[in-house]
Write a protein that holds these residues in place. Structure first.
Motif, short mmCIF file in Angstrom:
data_model
loop_
_atom_site.label_atom_id
_atom_site.label_comp_id
_atom_site.label_asym_id
_atom_site.label_seq_id
_atom_site.Cartn_x
_atom_site.Cartn_y
_atom_site.Cartn_z
N SER A 81 0.83 -1.20 0.00
CA SER A 81 0.00 0.00 0.00
C SER A 81 0.86 1.24 0.00
O SER A 81 2.01 1.23 0.46
N ALA A 130 -2.77 4.35 -3.31
CA ALA A 130 -3.21 3.08 -3.90
C ALA A 130 -2.91 1.92 -2.96
O ALA A 130 -2.03 1.99 -2.11
N VAL A 154 -2.52 -2.47 -3.27
CA VAL A 154 -2.40 -3.60 -4.19
C VAL A 154 -2.90 -4.86 -3.48
O VAL A 154 -2.37 -5.25 -2.44
N LYS A 187 -4.19 -3.42 -8.54
CA LYS A 187 -3.87 -2.10 -7.98
C LYS A 187 -5.15 -1.28 -7.92
O LYS A 187 -5.79 -1.01 -8.94
N ASP A 193 5.20 -0.19 -11.47
CA ASP A 193 4.69 1.08 -10.95
C ASP A 193 4.85 2.21 -11.97
O ASP A 193 5.73 3.06 -11.86
#
Length: 461
Positions: free
Chosen positions: A167, A171, A173, A188, A302
């Motif tokens: 986290s 966001a 995940v 995500k 990412d």
């Protein structure tokens, strides 16, 4: 590639020697998980899993640490690893190597790796069943409870589980199941801002779905509702590169492994730059290991700050301070200045290979974390550390104060030269990703690198 010299220092977050459990008999402290099974003749057996030593299950005694003499079991059916996660917890990864797959909690898993959690049931079809008992259950549950936003529901054809993989400030995940493709994925979940433009959000996310490369974390699907944006990502089960390095003895990799990882990183960057896309936040925390083990396949992940048309100058500075180029640092304090994303990516690669050559005051000076990135009013990702240390690092970057630990770097002149070319202050003179591929450090082993790369990518596909 045989191991040779170490390639550099990185600041430690934990001390761990991954070969320790192979040199000592297992104690209760060594064991991080157990798998309980019942044999065909009714005996209950317990298989122990230790950090750094995988558990192999199959029919062939020469290949497996646990043998099942059953014709439906493959010679090497599966391999189970335990690795540290970026959250400080534990990842149990099970890789299916069989012809008929595995069943995890009732879902078929085939020719892929899956994350196994406390209480999970893993079954070899028409043969034995194993239940996972994790030693560190309490830690993983605490992280999961604190980070989860939504859980146990469907988004399209995907089922979102309650297990949190990580986290950040904007966001979370979560582990998810793609039941149609018989695999786990990482979902995500991004909290949408009030008044946000869904069309723009979907356009940016959909752009990533067109990226298909072994060293790019793949996007399978994108979905949304009024509250959240959901991005379904390829699951990497080996943790991240930062955790991998810091869990090595001496917190460094041998030159051979470092070169193999850098070779893959350059391949991923080249793929992006060929398409005029810049990542803009390259760092070890954003480089994932596809599966556990030495000489890993890596994936750039990412892409929240990625930018198309990366040849164009931008005034919006983003990334992590320790990995920003001089022109990015100057643009932070001079709003009329801009910078270009592609040379910035190459600079970040130089910082990764050089192991923080501008941040050399010990563990307390570490300028990035994986647990708590903060976002300021300009949207700049800044890690949780002192402003004073930030200013020191920014000044060294602008002044070009590169530090190399001589005992480590003295025998590595070719690698050091590549770092220096990637860290040239002038972005026009800085080595591009194409020039990095032509460096003597890479060229000297290009045949062996490419052979190893093809073999590992083929075995993982």
């Amino acid at each position: 590639m045989p191991p040779s010299q170490s390639f550099g220092e990185t600041q430690p977050v934990a001390s761990f020697d991954p070969s320790l459990s192979t040199r000592q008999s297992h104690t209760s402290e060594d064991i991080c998980a157990k798998f309980v099974t019942t044999t065909a003749d009714g005996r209950v057996e317990t298989l122990t899993l230790t950090m750094g030593k995988p558990l192999t299950i199959g029919r062939n005694p020469a290949l497996c640490s646990y043998v099942i003499p059953d014709i439906v079991v493959s010679s090497l059916h599966c391999k189970i690893h335990a690795v540290r996660s970026s959250t400080g917890g534990l990842i149990i990864s099970c890789q299916d190597l069989s012809t008929n797959g595995l069943v995890l909690n009732g879902h078929k898993v085939r020719k892929t790796s899956a994350i196994v959690m406390h209480g999970d049931i893993m079954k070899i079809p028409a043969s034995q069943t194993f239940q996972c008992v994790m030693k560190w259950k309490q830690l993983s549950q605490r992280i999961e409870t604190a980070s989860s936003q939504k859980q146990g529901y469907k988004v399209g054809s995907y089922v979102i589980t309650s297990h949190c993989l990580g986290s950040g400030s904007y966001a979370t995940v979560q582990l998810a199941l793609d039941t149609s493709a018989h695999r786990q994925v990482a979902c995500k979940i991004i909290k949408r801002k009030d008044g946000s433009d869904l069309k723009k959000e979907m356009k940016e996310a959909t752009l990533l779905m067109n990226l298909h490369h072994p060293n790019i974390n793949r996007v399978y699907a994108v979905d949304s509702d009024p509250e959240f944006l959901y991005i379904m990502l390829q699951l990497s089960t080996g943790g991240d590169l930062f955790t991998y390095i810091t869990n090595h003895s001496g917190h460094r990799l041998c030159e051979g492994e470092a070169k193999y990882i850098m070779y893959q990183l350059l391949k991923g960057i080249k793929y992006l730059h060929d398409r005029m896309i810049s990542h803009r936040d390259l760092k070890p925390e954003n480089i994932l290991l596809f599966s556990p083990g030495p000489y890993p396949r890596i994936q750039i992940a990412d892409f929240g700050l990625a930018r198309p048309k990366a040849y164009q100058e931008t005034l919006q500075v983003c990334g992590t301070i320790s990995y920003l180029p001089p022109e990015g640092i100057l643009a932070l304090d001079n709003k009329h200045l801009g910078y270009v994303g592609m040379p910035a990516d190459c600079w970040s690669a130089g910082v990764i290979l050089g192991s923080h050559p501008f941040d050399f005051e010990g563990p307390s000076s570490r300028t990035t974390t994986t647990m708590s990135d903060l976002v300021d009013s300009q949207g700049f990702l800044q890690s949780q550390h002192s402003i004073t240390q930030d200013e020191k690092i920014k000044r060294r970057i602008v002044d070009g104060q590169i530090y190399f630990c001589e005992p480590v770097w003295k025998p590595l002149s070719a690698a050091k030269l590549l770092v220096c070319h990637l860290l040239l202050p002038d972005p026009q003179k800085r080595a591009s990703v194409y020039a990095a591929f032509r460096s003597s450090w890479i060229i000297s082993d290009i045949g062996e690198l490419e052979d190893a790369y093809r073999e590992r990518i083929r075995s993982a596909s």
